[in-house]
Each structure stands twice: as structure tokens, then as C-alpha cells.
Write an enzyme that holds these catalytic residues in place. Sequence first.
Site, PDB file in Angstrom:
ATOM      1  N   GLU A  50      -4.674  -0.476  -8.998  1.00 12.97           N
ATOM      2  CA  GLU A  50      -4.094   0.729  -9.224  1.00 12.97           C
ATOM      3  C   GLU A  50      -2.335  -0.053  -9.927  1.00 12.97           C
ATOM      4  O   GLU A  50      -2.226  -1.047  -9.254  1.00 12.97           O
ATOM      5  CB  GLU A  50      -3.344   1.069  -8.220  1.00 12.97           C
ATOM      6  CG  GLU A  50      -4.217   2.549  -7.670  1.00 12.97           C
ATOM      7  CD  GLU A  50      -3.349   2.838  -6.559  1.00 12.97           C
ATOM      8  OE1 GLU A  50      -3.554   4.347  -6.821  1.00 12.97           O
ATOM      9  OE2 GLU A  50      -3.685   2.303  -5.285  1.00 12.97           O
ATOM     10  N   SER A  58       0.940  -1.509   0.084  1.00 12.19           N
ATOM     11  CA  SER A  58       0.390  -0.187   0.067  1.00 12.19           C
ATOM     12  C   SER A  58       0.748   0.938   0.051  1.00 12.19           C
ATOM     13  O   SER A  58       0.717   2.278  -0.208  1.00 12.19           O
ATOM     14  CB  SER A  58      -0.683  -0.318   1.278  1.00 12.19           C
ATOM     15  OG  SER A  58      -1.303  -0.885   1.148  1.00 12.19           O
ATOM     16  N   HIS A 109      -1.698  -3.426  -6.576  1.00 14.45           N
ATOM     17  CA  HIS A 109      -2.437  -2.529  -5.424  1.00 14.45           C
ATOM     18  C   HIS A 109      -4.054  -2.865  -5.969  1.00 14.45           C
ATOM     19  O   HIS A 109      -4.731  -1.980  -6.048  1.00 14.45           O
ATOM     20  CB  HIS A 109      -1.772  -1.405  -5.303  1.00 14.45           C
ATOM     21  CG  HIS A 109      -2.461  -0.489  -4.032  1.00 14.45           C
ATOM     22  ND1 HIS A 109      -2.867   0.140  -3.586  1.00 14.45           N
ATOM     23  CD2 HIS A 109      -2.631  -1.722  -2.632  1.00 14.45           C
ATOM     24  CE1 HIS A 109      -3.905   0.314  -2.207  1.00 14.45           C
ATOM     25  NE2 HIS A 109      -2.955  -0.574  -1.942  1.00 14.45           N
ATOM     26  N   ASN A 138      -4.742   5.873  -1.709  1.00 15.10           N
ATOM     27  CA  ASN A 138      -4.283   5.868  -0.583  1.00 15.10           C
ATOM     28  C   ASN A 138      -3.748   8.063  -0.290  1.00 15.10           C
ATOM     29  O   ASN A 138      -4.030   8.938   0.780  1.00 15.10           O
ATOM     30  CB  ASN A 138      -3.359   4.780  -0.250  1.00 15.10           C
ATOM     31  CG  ASN A 138      -3.758   4.169   0.516  1.00 15.10           C
ATOM     32  OD1 ASN A 138      -4.983   4.303   0.777  1.00 15.10           O
ATOM     33  ND2 ASN A 138      -3.396   3.257  -0.209  1.00 15.10           N
TER      34      ASN A 138
HETATM   35  N1  LIG Z   1      -5.507  -4.255   4.435  1.00 11.01           N
HETATM   36  C1  LIG Z   1      -5.982  -3.781   3.507  1.00 11.01           C
HETATM   37  O1  LIG Z   1      -6.949  -3.120   3.020  1.00 11.01           O
HETATM   38  C2  LIG Z   1      -4.954  -3.950   2.307  1.00 11.01           C
HETATM   39  C3  LIG Z   1      -4.952  -3.067   0.891  1.00 11.01           C
HETATM   40  C4  LIG Z   1      -4.457  -2.999  -0.253  1.00 11.01           C
HETATM   41  C5  LIG Z   1      -2.886  -3.793   0.175  1.00 11.01           C
HETATM   42  N2  LIG Z   1      -2.681  -4.464   1.062  1.00 11.01           N
HETATM   43  C6  LIG Z   1      -1.354  -4.554   1.455  1.00 11.01           C
HETATM   44  O2  LIG Z   1      -1.351  -5.875   1.567  1.00 11.01           O
HETATM   45  C7  LIG Z   1      -0.126  -6.708   2.524  1.00 11.01           C
HETATM   46  C8  LIG Z   1      -0.862  -7.926   2.689  1.00 11.01           C
HETATM   47  O3  LIG Z   1      -1.837  -7.126   4.077  1.00 11.01           O
HETATM   48  P1  LIG Z   1      -2.580  -7.750   4.360  1.00 11.01           P
HETATM   49  O4  LIG Z   1      -4.365  -6.885   5.097  1.00 11.01           O
HETATM   50  O5  LIG Z   1      -3.591  -9.141   3.772  1.00 11.01           O
HETATM   51  O6  LIG Z   1      -2.102  -8.657   5.747  1.00 11.01           O
HETATM   52  P2  LIG Z   1      -2.216  -9.311   6.798  1.00 11.01           P
HETATM   53  O7  LIG Z   1      -1.316  -9.387   7.830  1.00 11.01           O
HETATM   54  O8  LIG Z   1      -3.778 -10.151   6.829  1.00 11.01           O
HETATM   55  O9  LIG Z   1      -1.207 -10.802   6.024  1.00 11.01           O
HETATM   56  C9  LIG Z   1      -0.560 -10.406   5.912  1.00 11.01           C
HETATM   57  C10 LIG Z   1       0.335 -12.685   5.844  1.00 11.01           C
HETATM   58  O10 LIG Z   1       1.211 -12.789   5.096  1.00 11.01           O
HETATM   59  C11 LIG Z   1       1.686 -13.561   6.122  1.00 11.01           C
HETATM   60  N3  LIG Z   1       4.047 -13.571   6.282  1.00 11.01           N
HETATM   61  C12 LIG Z   1       4.441 -12.345   6.659  1.00 11.01           C
HETATM   62  N4  LIG Z   1       5.001 -12.642   5.854  1.00 11.01           N
HETATM   63  C13 LIG Z   1       5.216 -13.745   4.741  1.00 11.01           C
HETATM   64  C14 LIG Z   1       6.776 -14.689   4.485  1.00 11.01           C
HETATM   65  N5  LIG Z   1       7.923 -13.946   4.455  1.00 11.01           N
HETATM   66  N6  LIG Z   1       6.140 -15.182   3.961  1.00 11.01           N
HETATM   67  C15 LIG Z   1       5.511 -15.740   3.562  1.00 11.01           C
HETATM   68  N7  LIG Z   1       4.512 -15.500   3.984  1.00 11.01           N
HETATM   69  C16 LIG Z   1       4.780 -14.101   5.375  1.00 11.01           C
HETATM   70  C17 LIG Z   1       1.812 -13.779   7.342  1.00 11.01           C
HETATM   71  O11 LIG Z   1       1.314 -14.663   7.885  1.00 11.01           O
HETATM   72  C18 LIG Z   1       0.099 -13.321   6.903  1.00 11.01           C
HETATM   73  O12 LIG Z   1      -0.996 -14.169   7.256  1.00 11.01           O
HETATM   74  C19 LIG Z   1       0.182  -5.968   2.908  1.00 11.01           C
HETATM   75  O13 LIG Z   1       1.841  -4.854   1.724  1.00 11.01           O
HETATM   76  C20 LIG Z   1      -0.884  -4.476   3.034  1.00 11.01           C
HETATM   77  O14 LIG Z   1       0.143  -2.852   3.126  1.00 11.01           O
HETATM   78  C21 LIG Z   1      -3.354  -3.898   2.357  1.00 11.01           C
END
Ligand SMILES: NC(=O)c1ccc[n+]([C@@H]2O[C@H](COP(=O)([O-])OP(=O)(O)OC[C@H]3O[C@@H](n4cnc5c(N)ncnc54)[C@H](O)[C@@H]3O)[C@@H](O)[C@H]2O)c1
Length: 282
Positions: free
Chosen positions: A152, A119, A140, A190
Site C-alpha cells: 500500500e 501500519s 506499507h 487495516n
Molecule cells: N508485523 C506485521 O504484521 C506488520 C505488517 C505491516 C507493517 N508492520 C509495521 O512494521 C513495523 C515493524 O514491525 P515488526 O512486526 O517488524 O516489528 P518487530 O518488533 O519485529 O521489529 C522491530 C525492530 O526494530 C528495531 N528497532 C526499534 N527501534 C529502533 C531504532 N530506533 N533504530 C533501529 N532499530 C530499531 C528493534 O530492535 C526490532 O528488531 C511497525 O511499524 C509495524 O506497525 C508490521
Amino acid sequence: MKIQNIGVVGAGQMGQGIAQVCAQSGFTTILVDAQESQLERSKLSIATSLEKLVAKGKLQSEQKDTALANLQWNAQLGDLKKADLIIEAIVENEDAKIGLFRSLSEIVSSQCIFASNTSSIPITRIAAASDRPKLCIGMHFMNPVPIMKLVEIIPALTTDPSTKEQIFELAHALGKTTVESKDYPGFIVNRILMPMINEAFYALMNGIGSPEAIDQGMKLGTNQPMGPLELADFIGLDTCKYILDVMYQGLGDQRYSPCPLLCKYVEARHFGRKTGRGVYEY
Ligand SMILES: NC(=O)c1ccc[n+]([C@@H]2O[C@H](COP(=O)([O-])OP(=O)(O)OC[C@H]3O[C@@H](n4cnc5c(N)ncnc54)[C@H](O)[C@@H]3O)[C@@H](O)[C@H]2O)c1
């Protein structure tokens, strides 16, 4: 190279949605997470999400079965050997993302494209730290991925035009609508959304209205489906603060500095829906 095999790394809220949409669109998809328990949880949520689409008449029952047949879950990066594209959706931490792509470089082919769902982390920095700066790009997705139409697309300064073209084509094959953003903090969505959320926290801090009044005012006054405080709880207050911090550092403008009240909620670990408490209680 035609993209056929997709590896999604990180089976949290975003990764599971991305993997579901890839599998639903006919791509062979492997979902990997470092935590076995998270993989188990994601199996259940993807199955439930597909069931809901069938119940709503948005998906045929056979299409649900095909989607599940296209999908594999795995705890090992080694199983991504055949991937043409990796989409990472792991924790929002630059070192973790760079480390992941470095490990993957030893496993996948030199033609494999690396996409990040970050993000806020600069794609150009992730690309420069990789062994394939021409093949790195930002993709994104919006939350929840199976419902939200937008992706995006953020080329790094080094991204090859043919990588960009393939990723636009893929996003359209996933049924998404795309916008291209330059690689600056917050990208497009964002950059505009977070200052609005931040201002809603200032309005609350200054006692201009109750949380309900602020949300209702913005919902009915500007025709948004969710008010800014409700939306912040949904995204995660920790995530909102993190993105604002990145925008403040990257753009050097005080107006992106997170509101003290938002910081206070984060200090209290009231992160929103995911912790049962944010601006509202769940
Ligand atoms: N939550 C949102 O609304 C949103 C929207 C757009 C983008 N994002 C981006 O998406 C990404 C994930 O966000 P999320 O909300 O799904 O997070 P989350 O915490 O729900 O999930 C992250 C997952 O990654 C796993 N993980 C961490 N390190 C790892 C590794 N080295 N190898 C394998 N697995 C690993 C964790 O176990 C976890 O299950 C982030 O970069 C976030 O900024 C989030």
C-alpha cells in the site's frame, strides 16, 4: 534521482523481509537494527528464507548468492550515508519513528527519500516532523514480505508527485502490486481487516462459536486462507489492539473501539504466535 542504494532500518519480522526483497531485486541494501542480536537473527532468517525459495524452485541458486552479496548488515545508522531511500520498519511508536528520521537527516543526502512501513501512524505527521516533508511517504508492506504481493502506498498531504512516482516504480521493481491509499487511519487494508478481526473477538466473547468454529466458518464460508482469530494471533494481538486504538482515536467512531476480550488477551500478554499464546496456544 534513480534509487539504487536502499537502507532498511529495523531488522524485525518486517524489516528482514523488506531487505531480502530489495536485495533479491538487485538493489544494494543495508539492514540496520539497534540490537546486534536482532541483526544476527535476521541473517539466519534471511538465509533460511532464500534457501526455501531455492528449494521450491522459485529462485535459482545463483540468484540467492547475488541477493546475499547485495546485502549488508549494520548496527550503525552512519553507514547509511549513501542511501537514496530509507525504509523504516522499527517499533510502531510515533516518537521513535520521528526521532529516527531526525537522526537520519544528519547522515543522508538532502535528496534521500524517507518511507515508513507504519501500519497506523499518520504519514503526514511523520512528514511534517521531518526536514523533508516533500520526500516522505508510506510504504506499507504485508507480512510475510517475500510472499505477499501487496504494497500500500500512502502519500502524505505534502508528498511531492515525483516522490510518489519513484516509490511506485520501486515497488514494481520489487515485484510487488501496489494500491494507493489516502492517509487516513488504517489506510485501506487495516481499515477493513481490523473491524472484521474485532467482530470475531465479539463473536467469541458472546459465545456465538468456539475459536475453531469462528475461524473455520470464515475460512470456508468466505474463502479466506486463515480465519480472523488465527490471523490476529499471526499479526500480534497487541498490534491489532494498537491499530484499532489509532482508528478509534482518529475516526472517532465507537465501532473501531477494541473488543473487551481482545483487550483482556493483551492485558494477559497473550500476544499470539510471538509469545506462544494468543487465542490459540503454540
Ligand atoms: N508485523 C506485521 O504484521 C506488520 C505488517 C505491516 C507493517 N508492520 C509495521 O512494521 C513495523 C515493524 O514491525 P515488526 O512486526 O517488524 O516489528 P518487530 O518488533 O519485529 O521489529 C522491530 C525492530 O526494530 C528495531 N528497532 C526499534 N527501534 C529502533 C531504532 N530506533 N533504530 C533501529 N532499530 C530499531 C528493534 O530492535 C526490532 O528488531 C511497525 O511499524 C509495524 O506497525 C508490521
